[in-house]
Design a protein around this motif. Sequence first.
Motif, PDB file in Angstrom:
ATOM      1  N   UNK A  72      31.336  92.615  -1.900  1.00 48.65           N
ATOM      2  CA  UNK A  72      32.506  92.241  -2.697  1.00 48.65           C
ATOM      3  C   UNK A  72      33.706  91.960  -1.776  1.00 48.65           C
ATOM      4  N   UNK A  73      34.535  91.028  -2.194  1.00 51.51           N
ATOM      5  CA  UNK A  73      35.600  90.556  -1.311  1.00 51.51           C
ATOM      6  C   UNK A  73      36.758  90.018  -2.149  1.00 51.51           C
ATOM      7  N   UNK A  74      37.976  90.338  -1.743  1.00 52.50           N
ATOM      8  CA  UNK A  74      39.158  89.832  -2.455  1.00 52.50           C
ATOM      9  C   UNK A  74      39.756  88.678  -1.667  1.00 52.50           C
ATOM     10  N   UNK A  75      39.784  87.512  -2.289  1.00 52.75           N
ATOM     11  CA  UNK A  75      40.326  86.324  -1.632  1.00 52.75           C
ATOM     12  C   UNK A  75      41.783  86.114  -2.014  1.00 52.75           C
ATOM     13  N   UNK A  76      42.577  85.665  -1.033  1.00 52.89           N
ATOM     14  CA  UNK A  76      44.005  85.400  -1.275  1.00 52.89           C
ATOM     15  C   UNK A  76      44.381  84.058  -0.671  1.00 52.89           C
ATOM     16  N   UNK A  77      45.431  83.461  -1.211  1.00 49.40           N
ATOM     17  CA  UNK A  77      46.028  82.291  -0.585  1.00 49.40           C
ATOM     18  C   UNK A  77      47.474  82.624  -0.225  1.00 49.40           C
ATOM     19  N   UNK A  90      39.605  89.848   2.076  1.00 55.35           N
ATOM     20  CA  UNK A  90      39.452  91.261   2.430  1.00 55.35           C
ATOM     21  C   UNK A  90      38.113  91.718   1.875  1.00 55.35           C
ATOM     22  N   UNK A  91      37.169  92.013   2.781  1.00 61.26           N
ATOM     23  CA  UNK A  91      35.850  92.499   2.358  1.00 61.26           C
ATOM     24  C   UNK A  91      35.922  93.995   2.108  1.00 61.26           C
ATOM     25  N   UNK A 121      51.980  86.572   9.981  1.00 61.52           N
ATOM     26  CA  UNK A 121      52.509  87.083   8.704  1.00 61.52           C
ATOM     27  C   UNK A 121      51.378  87.292   7.697  1.00 61.52           C
ATOM     28  N   UNK A 122      50.455  86.333   7.655  1.00 59.63           N
ATOM     29  CA  UNK A 122      49.386  86.443   6.662  1.00 59.63           C
ATOM     30  C   UNK A 122      48.549  87.700   6.907  1.00 59.63           C
ATOM     31  N   UNK A 123      48.211  87.983   8.173  1.00 59.03           N
ATOM     32  CA  UNK A 123      47.409  89.186   8.426  1.00 59.03           C
ATOM     33  C   UNK A 123      48.197  90.438   8.031  1.00 59.03           C
ATOM     34  N   UNK A 124      49.502  90.428   8.317  1.00 60.20           N
ATOM     35  CA  UNK A 124      50.336  91.585   7.918  1.00 60.20           C
ATOM     36  C   UNK A 124      50.217  91.832   6.405  1.00 60.20           C
ATOM     37  N   UNK A 125      50.270  90.752   5.631  1.00 61.73           N
ATOM     38  CA  UNK A 125      50.184  90.890   4.169  1.00 61.73           C
ATOM     39  C   UNK A 125      48.768  91.273   3.734  1.00 61.73           C
ATOM     40  N   UNK A 126      47.763  90.750   4.422  1.00 54.70           N
ATOM     41  CA  UNK A 126      46.371  91.092   4.083  1.00 54.70           C
ATOM     42  C   UNK A 126      46.090  92.569   4.364  1.00 54.70           C
TER      43      UNK A 126
END
Length: 186
Positions: A72-77, A90-91, A121-126
């Motif tokens: 299972x994995x949560x995808x974001x844009x 995020x797995x 920035x994106x990794x910080x938010x992830x």
Amino acid sequence: MDTLKLNYEDIRLIVPQMSYMDSYRAAYEEYGRRGVEDFAYPKVASRRNAAAYLKRLENFRRGIDIPKGYVPSSGFWLVDGRHYLGSGDVRHYLTDNLRKLGGNIGYSINPLFWRRGLGTLQLQLLLKEAKKLHITKPVITCFDENTPSAKIIEKNGGVLIKKINNRFRGQDRLTRIYEIDLTQQC
Ligand SMILES: CC(C)(COP(=O)(O)OP(=O)(O)OC[C@H]1O[C@@H](n2cnc3c(N)ncnc32)[C@H](O)[C@@H]1OP(=O)(O)O)[C@@H](O)C(=O)NCCC(=O)NCCS
């Protein structure tokens, strides 16, 4: 209007949605034109059918119909209110394979917007999203020569655990395995 001008005030992660689909597709074509390696995982087939694509991402988020070998994995844009800027996944947990390649978090930024700090920035938010999923020490991997990605990980607190060899698409690829201790971050 300068279509590449970003609205820095409104940059955030969203759950992938139809309103950014044209912008997302344009970015995907840009990857193809530049021959950027596709690190998307989970691989979600039928990107042409936007509704089915979003549905499968939703299923991955909810742990429904997960294909064998996937998790299972949560995808974001990452978006700025106008543009799709990048993607991140995020797995929810690791398999032996993901520990070697892929890790808990994968990401990419639209090539039109590289080198503006968005990857960092994106990794910080992830990482915040990972923490919400109770992932305390995410593993993040990158190929040894992927300097931008290694910098992004290290700027977000990544500690290099080891380097290993992976056989990837028929080639030996030296891979950095990082961990980030989220228990030390607020
Ligand atoms: C890796 C990637 C996400 C970087 O995105 P980005 O928005 O350009 O990243 P940033 O702007 O935050 O840059 C991070 C660092 O890398 C450096 N960098 C970015 N592109 C670079 C390049 N082509 N060559 C050398 N350094 C580079 C930046 O200068 C910055 O370093 P600094 O803080 O010392 O100045 C983007 O190149 C990408 O999507 N690549 C394809 C997918 C991928 O490799 N994903 C990672 C899988 S592990």
